[in-house]
Design an enzyme around this catalytic site. Structure first.
Site, mmCIF file in Angstrom:
data_model
loop_
_atom_site.group_PDB
_atom_site.id
_atom_site.type_symbol
_atom_site.label_atom_id
_atom_site.label_comp_id
_atom_site.label_asym_id
_atom_site.label_seq_id
_atom_site.Cartn_x
_atom_site.Cartn_y
_atom_site.Cartn_z
ATOM 1 C CD GLN A 71 45.793 39.258 26.032
ATOM 2 O OE1 GLN A 71 46.815 38.984 25.415
ATOM 3 N NE2 GLN A 71 45.596 40.432 26.590
ATOM 4 C CE LYS A 93 49.979 40.619 23.733
ATOM 5 N NZ LYS A 93 49.293 40.265 24.999
ATOM 6 C CG ASP A 121 52.738 38.239 29.632
ATOM 7 O OD1 ASP A 121 53.180 39.117 28.862
ATOM 8 O OD2 ASP A 121 51.584 37.782 29.556
#
Length: 290
Positions: free
Chosen positions: A99, A55, A122
């Site tokens: 994460q 990422k 997200d």
């Protein structure tokens, strides 16, 4: 993947999406806005380290600013929430990604709920989940990627039978809402659903996100169906080596119209959609700009 259905190439489509994001980022930078994505990693989970590395690399490749926060595994929930609060208040940060999984001492739901919905790239915040049901907000990256893949091979979604195997908040439920928004007739199932093979066999579009390697067999898939395999499972082969496989027995579904490979299908699209969401959030944070 010899003997399988035609491959819906996520890597190639993700590259196109990423190229468009890079163009958008260049335009934002020309307007004085450098999109910034903050990635927070707690601990040393091996898979998470790999994902975060990818990422970060892709974020930089499209010209965005990458802000990394790598915290020790013993980090407290209070300390993590304090960091999220600082990132929420930082105008240079347009997207925040914490994460998962998080260490056991941290309530993941509390952390995700603390992220500013406008920076929740997200798409997991309850506000964005609610907006998804009404056709708005930041869309979770994997479901968005699934829809982008489907849009390449489906001209008209209206009235198609779509079956989703998996009811997670991350993939199953949001992708079902997105398919419903496109006027599919949607059935949401899971591995405990009674008569699951028969239900799957009725699908024109079959999205499998159950986390169960090889769950969907060839006789679960009707000829001409489009199969989106979201599963990423590491299994050990007869030779003792590990490999990645999906939730679909790919070698048994040559009769499908299209199949996403594992790896190289949904995975690359997830990162591409993360970048797209970050650029979108940056533009939304500066509505006075073109």
């Amino acid at each position: 993947m010899t003997g399988t259905a035609p491959i819906l190439d996520g890597r190639a489509i993700a590259a196109e999406v990423t190229a468009r994001v890079a163009e958008d980022v260049a335009g934002l930078i020309a307007d004085g806005i450098t999109p910034g994505l903050a990635v927070v990693l707690v601990g040393e989970d091996a898979a998470s380290l790999v994902y975060v590395g990818r990422k970060v690399a892709e974020t930089r490749r499209v010209g965005m600013r990458s802000i990394e926060h790598r915290l020790p595994v013993e980090t407290t929930q209070a300390a993590l929430l304090d960091l999220v609060e600082r990132l929420n208040a930082d105008p240079a940060v347009h997207g925040i990604l914490v994460q998962l999984p998080l260490p056991s001492q941290i309530d993941a739901a509390a952390v995700l709920d603390a992220i500013d919905p406008a920076k929740d790239v997200d798409g997991f915040h309850p506000v964005n989940v609610g907006r998804l049901s009404t056709g708005g907000g930041l869309i979770p990256c994997t479901p968005l990627g699934c829809m982008m893949l489907l849009e390449r091979v489906v001209d008209d979604f209206r009235g198609l039978n779509a079956v989703v195997i998996g009811k997670s908040n991350i993939v199953g439920k949001p992708v079902a809402l997105l398919l419903l928004e496109r006027e599919c007739t949607v059935t949401v199932t899971h591995i405990l659903t009674r008569g699951l093979p028969e239900i799957a066999r009725r699908a024109d579009i079959l999205v499998v996100a159950a986390g169960s390697p090889g769950l969907v067999r060839g006789d679960w898939v009707k000829p001409g169906a489009i199969v989106i395999d979201v599963g990423i499972n590491r299994v050990q082969g007869d030779d003792g080596k590990s490999r990645l496989v999906g939730d679909v027995a790919a070698e048994e579904v040559a009769h499908a119209a299209w199949l996403t490979p594992v790896p190289g299908g949904v995975g690359p699209m997830t990162i591409a959609c993360l970048l797209s969401n970050t650029a979108r959030a940056a533009r939304a944070a500066n509505p006075s700009r073109p």
